[in-house]
Design an enzyme around this catalytic site. Sequence first.
Site: not given
Ligand code: SAH
Length: 210
Positions: A62
């Site tokens: 993000s």
């Molecule tokens: N904070 C992270 C953002 C990642 S984007 C960063 O800075 O890199 C959001 C993430 O949520 C993705 O990696 C996706 O795979 C994960 N995600 C989506 N649904 C999810 C769930 N039900 N449980 C755990 N992770 C999930």
Amino acid sequence: MTDYGIARRRMVEEQLVARGIRDERIIDAFLAVPRHLFVDPAVRSRAYDGCSFPIGYNQTISQPFIQAAMMQHLGIKSTDRVLEIGTGSGYQTAILSMIAREVCSIERIEALSAAAEAVLKDIPTGRIRLRAGDGSAGWPYYAPFDKIIVSAAMSKCSEELLSQLADGGGLIAPVQDVEEQLVLYSKKGEAIEELKLSRCSFVPLLKGVG
Ligand code: SAH
């Protein structure tokens, strides 16, 4: 050769401080954590541009501003235990670990969780527990949490997550209603207060494991 330290300081000043991030501990954490190690080597020289980047598996790291703003809205204290849903690259996990007492972070895509773990073990961080799995039901074993931060958009806030909040705790999440909005939920005894903050755009929270 890119000077990452200078680029990082500029990102903090231009993307965070200039846009209203005031919490010194959040600022210090963003100054300390090497964001370039959490992005694909192909975009490493642009790691501090302030934008989001693909991290594989249709997911993204993000924007630093939205991450900092979510943390500032939560008012994370150094004594807090925090649950993060969506470890992704692990960058936000590292930041959270520096401003809280402990971070428990769940990622549904096992390969992303493993990649995050590999980066996190090589840099200084606070206390972190990672788990690969579906985070929509939270992590009851380590509940209650003082703060919960959800990094993927939900259609409505999960009761299971709210039930894992400590009294006086807060949960922030992107919630997809008519439009996608960042919502802060605060637990006061049995009651949950809801505060809609701003429009946002996140990848969706998915059920099951990837
Ligand atoms: N904070 C992270 C953002 C990642 S984007 C960063 O800075 O890199 C959001 C993430 O949520 C993705 O990696 C996706 O795979 C994960 N995600 C989506 N649904 C999810 C769930 N039900 N449980 C755990 N992770 C999930």
